[in-house]
Design a protein around this motif. Sequence first.
Motif, short mmCIF file in Angstrom:
data_model
loop_
_atom_site.label_atom_id
_atom_site.label_comp_id
_atom_site.label_asym_id
_atom_site.label_seq_id
_atom_site.Cartn_x
_atom_site.Cartn_y
_atom_site.Cartn_z
N ALA A 24 -15.91 1.47 -3.21
CA ALA A 24 -17.01 1.15 -2.30
C ALA A 24 -18.35 1.45 -2.96
CB ALA A 24 -16.88 1.95 -1.02
N SER A 25 -19.34 0.67 -2.58
CA SER A 25 -20.70 0.91 -3.05
C SER A 25 -21.68 0.42 -1.99
CB SER A 25 -20.97 0.17 -4.37
OG SER A 25 -20.82 -1.22 -4.21
N GLY A 26 -22.92 0.89 -2.07
CA GLY A 26 -23.97 0.38 -1.22
C GLY A 26 -24.37 1.28 -0.08
N ARG A 27 -23.58 2.31 0.18
CA ARG A 27 -23.89 3.22 1.29
C ARG A 27 -23.21 4.54 0.97
NH1 ARG A 27 -24.67 2.25 7.37
NH2 ARG A 27 -24.46 4.34 8.24
N THR A 28 -23.77 5.62 1.50
CA THR A 28 -23.16 6.92 1.27
C THR A 28 -21.72 6.89 1.75
OG1 THR A 28 -25.30 8.00 1.53
CG2 THR A 28 -23.33 9.37 1.70
N PHE A 29 -20.82 7.07 0.80
CA PHE A 29 -19.40 6.87 1.07
C PHE A 29 -18.88 7.81 2.15
CE2 PHE A 29 -15.43 5.08 -0.02
CZ PHE A 29 -14.48 6.08 -0.07
N SER A 30 -19.38 9.01 2.17
CA SER A 30 -18.86 10.00 3.11
C SER A 30 -19.23 9.71 4.56
CB SER A 30 -19.36 11.40 2.73
OG SER A 30 -20.77 11.44 2.76
N THR A 31 -20.08 8.75 4.79
CA THR A 31 -20.45 8.37 6.16
C THR A 31 -19.54 7.27 6.71
OG1 THR A 31 -22.02 6.64 5.52
CG2 THR A 31 -22.87 8.90 5.67
N LEU A 32 -18.62 6.79 5.88
CA LEU A 32 -17.78 5.66 6.25
C LEU A 32 -16.38 6.09 6.67
CD1 LEU A 32 -18.65 3.28 3.29
CD2 LEU A 32 -19.53 3.14 5.63
N ALA A 33 -15.93 5.56 7.80
CA ALA A 33 -14.52 5.58 8.13
C ALA A 33 -13.89 4.37 7.44
CB ALA A 33 -14.30 5.50 9.63
N LEU A 34 -12.66 4.53 6.96
CA LEU A 34 -12.04 3.50 6.14
C LEU A 34 -10.65 3.17 6.65
CD1 LEU A 34 -13.08 5.30 2.89
CD2 LEU A 34 -14.00 3.10 3.59
N SER A 85 8.89 2.96 -0.92
CA SER A 85 10.03 2.34 -0.23
C SER A 85 9.64 0.97 0.32
CB SER A 85 10.53 3.25 0.90
OG SER A 85 10.89 4.51 0.40
N LEU A 86 9.03 0.19 -0.50
CA LEU A 86 8.52 -1.10 -0.07
C LEU A 86 9.63 -2.04 0.34
CD1 LEU A 86 5.64 -1.42 -2.64
CD2 LEU A 86 5.38 -1.68 -0.16
N LYS A 87 9.32 -2.87 1.33
CA LYS A 87 10.26 -3.84 1.87
C LYS A 87 9.67 -5.25 1.72
CE LYS A 87 11.48 -0.51 5.51
NZ LYS A 87 11.56 -0.29 6.98
N PRO A 88 10.51 -6.26 1.70
CA PRO A 88 9.97 -7.63 1.62
C PRO A 88 8.98 -7.94 2.73
CG PRO A 88 12.31 -7.63 1.14
CD PRO A 88 11.97 -6.23 1.58
N GLU A 89 9.17 -7.37 3.89
CA GLU A 89 8.24 -7.63 5.00
C GLU A 89 6.87 -6.96 4.82
OE1 GLU A 89 11.39 -6.47 5.18
OE2 GLU A 89 11.59 -4.99 6.82
N ASP A 90 6.71 -6.15 3.78
CA ASP A 90 5.41 -5.60 3.45
C ASP A 90 4.56 -6.60 2.64
OD1 ASP A 90 7.03 -2.47 2.88
OD2 ASP A 90 5.82 -3.03 4.63
N THR A 91 5.15 -7.70 2.26
CA THR A 91 4.43 -8.72 1.50
C THR A 91 3.25 -9.26 2.30
OG1 THR A 91 6.37 -9.36 0.22
CG2 THR A 91 4.60 -10.99 0.43
N ALA A 92 2.06 -9.18 1.73
CA ALA A 92 0.85 -9.60 2.43
C ALA A 92 -0.35 -9.44 1.49
CB ALA A 92 0.62 -8.76 3.68
N VAL A 93 -1.47 -9.96 1.93
CA VAL A 93 -2.74 -9.61 1.29
C VAL A 93 -3.26 -8.36 1.99
CG1 VAL A 93 -5.10 -10.33 0.79
CG2 VAL A 93 -3.24 -12.02 0.73
N TYR A 94 -3.57 -7.36 1.20
CA TYR A 94 -4.04 -6.09 1.73
C TYR A 94 -5.57 -6.02 1.60
CZ TYR A 94 0.64 -4.37 2.40
OH TYR A 94 1.93 -4.20 2.86
N TYR A 95 -6.21 -5.67 2.72
CA TYR A 95 -7.66 -5.62 2.79
C TYR A 95 -8.13 -4.20 3.08
CZ TYR A 95 -7.46 -10.71 3.32
OH TYR A 95 -7.25 -12.05 3.13
N CYS A 96 -9.16 -3.80 2.39
CA CYS A 96 -9.87 -2.57 2.65
C CYS A 96 -11.00 -2.87 3.63
CB CYS A 96 -10.42 -2.04 1.33
SG CYS A 96 -11.47 -0.60 1.43
N ALA A 97 -11.23 -1.96 4.58
CA ALA A 97 -12.29 -2.16 5.56
C ALA A 97 -13.04 -0.86 5.78
CB ALA A 97 -11.70 -2.65 6.88
N ALA A 98 -14.32 -0.98 6.16
CA ALA A 98 -15.15 0.20 6.36
C ALA A 98 -16.07 0.01 7.55
CB ALA A 98 -15.99 0.47 5.10
N ARG A 99 -16.41 1.14 8.15
CA ARG A 99 -17.39 1.13 9.24
C ARG A 99 -18.09 2.48 9.23
NH1 ARG A 99 -16.20 3.36 14.27
NH2 ARG A 99 -17.22 1.60 15.33
N ALA A 100 -19.31 2.50 9.70
CA ALA A 100 -20.03 3.76 9.86
C ALA A 100 -19.55 4.43 11.14
CB ALA A 100 -21.52 3.51 9.93
N GLY A 101 -19.38 5.74 11.09
CA GLY A 101 -19.01 6.46 12.30
C GLY A 101 -17.55 6.85 12.35
#
Length: 123
Positions: A24-34, A85-101
């Motif tokens: 992550a970049s652009g904002r104080t990281f410690s202020t972000l819930a992820l 212990s990954l399973k075939p049903e874990d197949t997906a595109v994984y996204y990181c998300a952030a919000r303040a608070g």
Amino acid sequence: QVQLVESGGGLVQAGGSLRVSCAASGRTFSTLALAWFRQAPGLEREFVAAITRSGASGGYADSVRGRFTISRDNAKNTVNLQMNSLKPEDTAVYYCAARAGVVVTGRRDYDYWGQGTQVTVSS
């Protein structure tokens, strides 16, 4: 503004492990819930795991609890998702998300998203 860049996806056999990371970049990281979300073809994006600003667990989806672990490094501005212990049903595109608070699990409550990284689990 917050910029998020995921890395670490790939192909793994069922039962194996993989770690995806998000810088992550652009904002104080410690202020972000992820959080991590994932989206499989034809399905809606779903919650996987979240972490509070201080690094406490913000919860896991039932489907991954006990197999996945979310962590963050506030000194390196990164959040990780260790997937075991990954399973075939874990197949997906994984996204990181952030919000303040405070940390939440709703997809629509996150303001910033990465571009996603593909995780494929073969049977």
